[in-house]
Design a protein around this motif. Structure first.
Motif, short mmCIF file in Angstrom:
data_model
loop_
_atom_site.label_atom_id
_atom_site.label_comp_id
_atom_site.label_asym_id
_atom_site.label_seq_id
_atom_site.Cartn_x
_atom_site.Cartn_y
_atom_site.Cartn_z
N SER A 14 4.80 -37.79 13.19
CA SER A 14 5.42 -38.91 13.91
C SER A 14 5.84 -40.01 12.95
O SER A 14 5.27 -40.16 11.86
CB SER A 14 4.45 -39.47 14.95
OG SER A 14 4.10 -38.49 15.89
N GLY A 53 5.06 -44.02 16.00
CA GLY A 53 4.36 -43.00 16.77
C GLY A 53 5.28 -42.10 17.57
O GLY A 53 4.84 -41.38 18.46
N LYS A 54 6.58 -42.15 17.25
CA LYS A 54 7.58 -41.36 17.98
C LYS A 54 8.05 -40.19 17.12
O LYS A 54 7.76 -40.11 15.92
CB LYS A 54 8.79 -42.24 18.33
CG LYS A 54 8.46 -43.50 19.12
CD LYS A 54 7.99 -43.18 20.52
CE LYS A 54 7.79 -44.46 21.34
NZ LYS A 54 7.29 -44.17 22.70
#
Length: 295
Positions: free
Chosen positions: A99, A103-104
């Motif tokens: 990620s 956090g993507k």
């Protein structure tokens, strides 16, 4: 819930807007290409962007979006048209990276930040229109936005979002395109920018059950939102055994005879949808006859 696209106007016609739910469409591409998370997001976003651009065309008019970045995903090529059909492929479907800092899914890491963004439009004229800009982000939405501003000189905002589940399946996918028309005042532009900054990811809104109409309402406000039309969108490929046969004919008699002698047949696989077409020795002999000018 079926996929569809909504066209609308806002702010007394000075803002043109499109929103699309493309979950099933991107799901179909993910299954056909067996894409992993990063490749799914990159290909899915490009397909959504191509659908939104395709919505600006007339029916049979079509366009191709090519993203050629320096990341491990390799080239992405997507075709769409004015009827809501879209197909696409990514050179390396099996990209799964850690990620990013938010956090993507790290789409930029998969696509790269150096390269070219190209749109080719076939509008039924003698020559297709082609526009090209450098990649500016690798996140794809920003690259569509930059292309529209520079190549087509239309101030635009593009949001593209694909929510990938832990098993690499697609939970939701969708996007929006907002374009500022000539004559719009600064207040309108400021209001749009404020709403854009406050809008969550489109995939999140879709996951919460919002419709494309509700997404546009959130982006433009209810007061002056005028829905012009809604239309279905879908993964669709126009490949066929006859089309691949024509490509084999174009190879010439020597190549076709080599397929007969060495391979005793041939198999063609469509890059866009993965469909396979087999040609027996008899099929190839018939195609060779056509290549020689016979019937």
């Amino acid at each position: 819930m079926n996929d569809y696209l909504v066209k609308a106007l806002g702010y007394n016609g000075f803002v043109r807007a499109y929103a699309v739910r493309a979950t099933q469409t991107v799901q179909e591409a993910q299954k056909r290409h067996d894409t992993w998370s990063n490749s799914s997001a990159a290909l899915g976003r490009t397909m959504i962007g191509a659908l939104l651009l395709g919505a600006t065309l007339k029916g049979e008019d079509k366009l191709t979006v090519k993203i050629q970045g320096d990341g491990p995903a390799g080239a992405i090529i997507v075709d769409s048209n004015g009827n809501g059909d879209v197909k696409g492929y990514i050179k390396n479907p099996h990209i799964s990276l850690p990620s990013n800092e938010k956090g993507k899914i790290d789409v930029r890491g998969a696509v790269g930040t150096n390269g070219l963004f190209t749109v080719i439009k076939d509008l039924g004229l003698k020559e297709p229109f082609s526009g090209q800009t450098p990649l500016v982000s690798g996140e794809i939405g920003e690259d569509f936005t930059y292309y529209l501003a520079v190549s087509e000189q239309v101030p635009s905002a593009v949001g593209l979002s694909v929510l990938v589940d832990t098993d690499d399946s697609i939970k939701t996918a969708g996007g929006f395109l907002i374009q500022i028309m000539p004559g719009a005042d600064d207040e309108t532009i400021t209001a749009i920018e404020k709403r854009l900054a406050e809008t969550p990811l489109i995939s999140t809104l879709l996951d919460e059950g919002q419709t494309p109409e509700e997404i546009l309402s959130g982006l433009l406000g209810d007061a002056d939102l005028k829905i012009l039309e809604t239309s279905p969108v879908q993964f669709a490929c126009d490949c066929s055994k006859d089309k691949f046969g024509a490509a084999i004919i174009a190879l010439g008699t020597t190549e076709i005879q080599a397929m007969i002698d060495e391979d005793h047949g041939a198999e063609a696989v469509c890059s866009f949808c993965g469909n396979k077409y087999t040609y027996s020795e008899e099929d190839l002999a018939s195609l060779k006859q056509e290549a020689m000018g016979g019937n």
